[in-house]
Design a protein around this motif. Sequence first.
Motif, mmCIF file in Angstrom:
data_model
loop_
_atom_site.group_PDB
_atom_site.id
_atom_site.type_symbol
_atom_site.label_atom_id
_atom_site.label_comp_id
_atom_site.label_asym_id
_atom_site.label_seq_id
_atom_site.Cartn_x
_atom_site.Cartn_y
_atom_site.Cartn_z
ATOM 1 N N ILE A 81 -29.618 17.912 -14.244
ATOM 2 C CA ILE A 81 -29.547 17.651 -12.804
ATOM 3 C C ILE A 81 -29.617 18.952 -11.999
ATOM 4 O O ILE A 81 -28.809 19.864 -12.211
ATOM 5 C CB ILE A 81 -28.252 16.869 -12.475
ATOM 6 C CG1 ILE A 81 -28.306 15.479 -13.133
ATOM 7 C CG2 ILE A 81 -28.053 16.749 -10.973
ATOM 8 C CD1 ILE A 81 -27.046 14.652 -12.960
ATOM 9 N N ALA A 82 -30.606 19.024 -11.091
ATOM 10 C CA ALA A 82 -30.753 20.217 -10.232
ATOM 11 C C ALA A 82 -29.820 20.108 -9.033
ATOM 12 O O ALA A 82 -29.206 21.072 -8.616
ATOM 13 C CB ALA A 82 -32.194 20.358 -9.757
ATOM 14 N N ASN A 83 -29.725 18.910 -8.442
ATOM 15 C CA ASN A 83 -28.703 18.737 -7.402
ATOM 16 C C ASN A 83 -28.382 17.266 -7.215
ATOM 17 O O ASN A 83 -29.108 16.391 -7.670
ATOM 18 C CB ASN A 83 -29.113 19.410 -6.085
ATOM 19 C CG ASN A 83 -30.129 18.622 -5.285
ATOM 20 O OD1 ASN A 83 -29.975 17.436 -5.070
ATOM 21 N ND2 ASN A 83 -31.174 19.303 -4.828
ATOM 22 N N ARG A 103 -23.214 3.365 0.516
ATOM 23 C CA ARG A 103 -23.309 4.787 0.200
ATOM 24 C C ARG A 103 -24.234 4.934 -1.011
ATOM 25 O O ARG A 103 -24.348 4.033 -1.848
ATOM 26 C CB ARG A 103 -21.927 5.349 -0.107
ATOM 27 C CG ARG A 103 -21.293 4.856 -1.387
ATOM 28 C CD ARG A 103 -19.820 5.190 -1.415
ATOM 29 N NE ARG A 103 -19.184 4.973 -2.679
ATOM 30 C CZ ARG A 103 -18.854 3.790 -3.173
ATOM 31 N NH1 ARG A 103 -19.165 2.701 -2.495
ATOM 32 N NH2 ARG A 103 -18.254 3.672 -4.321
ATOM 33 N N GLU A 104 -24.889 6.083 -1.095
ATOM 34 C CA GLU A 104 -25.855 6.309 -2.165
ATOM 35 C C GLU A 104 -25.649 7.698 -2.765
ATOM 36 O O GLU A 104 -25.252 8.644 -2.073
ATOM 37 C CB GLU A 104 -27.281 6.175 -1.619
ATOM 38 C CG GLU A 104 -27.571 4.762 -1.074
ATOM 39 C CD GLU A 104 -28.956 4.623 -0.481
ATOM 40 O OE1 GLU A 104 -29.278 5.387 0.457
ATOM 41 O OE2 GLU A 104 -29.730 3.777 -0.963
ATOM 42 N N VAL A 105 -25.938 7.786 -4.077
ATOM 43 C CA VAL A 105 -25.902 9.077 -4.778
ATOM 44 C C VAL A 105 -27.269 9.252 -5.433
ATOM 45 O O VAL A 105 -27.688 8.407 -6.233
ATOM 46 C CB VAL A 105 -24.792 9.106 -5.858
ATOM 47 C CG1 VAL A 105 -24.839 10.430 -6.644
ATOM 48 C CG2 VAL A 105 -23.414 8.947 -5.219
ATOM 49 N N ILE A 106 -27.979 10.313 -5.026
ATOM 50 C CA ILE A 106 -29.326 10.541 -5.548
ATOM 51 C C ILE A 106 -29.361 11.874 -6.287
ATOM 52 O O ILE A 106 -29.004 12.914 -5.716
ATOM 53 C CB ILE A 106 -30.361 10.533 -4.408
ATOM 54 C CG1 ILE A 106 -30.315 9.190 -3.664
ATOM 55 C CG2 ILE A 106 -31.754 10.815 -4.953
ATOM 56 C CD1 ILE A 106 -31.202 9.115 -2.449
ATOM 57 N N ALA A 107 -29.736 11.836 -7.557
ATOM 58 C CA ALA A 107 -29.833 13.068 -8.348
ATOM 59 C C ALA A 107 -31.284 13.531 -8.331
ATOM 60 O O ALA A 107 -32.208 12.732 -8.522
ATOM 61 C CB ALA A 107 -29.392 12.804 -9.784
ATOM 62 N N THR A 108 -31.478 14.830 -8.045
ATOM 63 C CA THR A 108 -32.792 15.437 -8.244
ATOM 64 C C THR A 108 -32.727 16.145 -9.587
ATOM 65 O O THR A 108 -31.840 16.980 -9.812
ATOM 66 C CB THR A 108 -33.111 16.440 -7.110
ATOM 67 O OG1 THR A 108 -33.064 15.743 -5.857
ATOM 68 C CG2 THR A 108 -34.484 17.066 -7.309
ATOM 69 N N MET A 109 -33.622 15.757 -10.481
ATOM 70 C CA MET A 109 -33.595 16.329 -11.825
ATOM 71 C C MET A 109 -34.304 17.672 -11.856
ATOM 72 O O MET A 109 -35.116 17.986 -10.972
ATOM 73 C CB MET A 109 -34.292 15.345 -12.789
ATOM 74 C CG MET A 109 -33.835 13.911 -12.627
ATOM 75 S SD MET A 109 -32.078 13.686 -12.911
ATOM 76 C CE MET A 109 -32.067 13.773 -14.696
ATOM 77 N N ARG A 110 -34.007 18.451 -12.888
ATOM 78 C CA ARG A 110 -34.643 19.778 -12.980
ATOM 79 C C ARG A 110 -36.162 19.624 -13.114
ATOM 80 O O ARG A 110 -36.911 20.509 -12.709
ATOM 81 C CB ARG A 110 -34.054 20.568 -14.172
ATOM 82 C CG ARG A 110 -32.593 20.960 -13.931
ATOM 83 C CD ARG A 110 -32.178 22.310 -14.545
ATOM 84 N NE ARG A 110 -30.743 22.531 -14.371
ATOM 85 C CZ ARG A 110 -30.203 23.111 -13.284
ATOM 86 N NH1 ARG A 110 -30.968 23.513 -12.291
ATOM 87 N NH2 ARG A 110 -28.897 23.267 -13.186
#
Lengths: 78, 78
Positions: A24-26, A39-46
């Motif tokens: 996970i990048a962020n 509410r939402e949680v979004i992961a930007t992957m490497r």
Amino acid sequence: APMASELKCQCLQTEAAVIHPKRIANLELIPEGPHCGVREVIATMRDGGKVCLDPTAPWVKLIVNKILNSKVSVDQLA
Amino acid sequence: APMASELKCQCLQTEAAVIHPKRIANLELIPEGPHCGVREVIATMRDGGKVCLDPTAPWVKLIVNKILNSKVSVDQLA
């Protein structure tokens, strides 16, 4: 999961499988608001991919806390 | 605080004053990595501004938990 535009909810479903934190990048935490009722949680992957995570999943909370609590932060360097 | 480019640390300093959660559109948690040796928390405000927050500050952790633990999430709707 396909992404709706920023003015609506961005997550149509969430990833159930545990993701290794190193991939996970962020993490983006988006509170519910005028744009979206949940509410939402979004992961930007490497690798650049985006994945919606379940805010209620224990492993997601673990990853959030791991990022917040890892040893060094800019304030400790200043 | 001025923003460095994405390939370096983005935060030169962090906001000490407590920010009301209602003013925050989203929170970005960035673990330390090849791009930056420290973890960073960046708030995008509802007015579009970006503010770096201190990951170790108790009020920042409160806001993160408030977003994660608020009542409704897409999984409870599905």
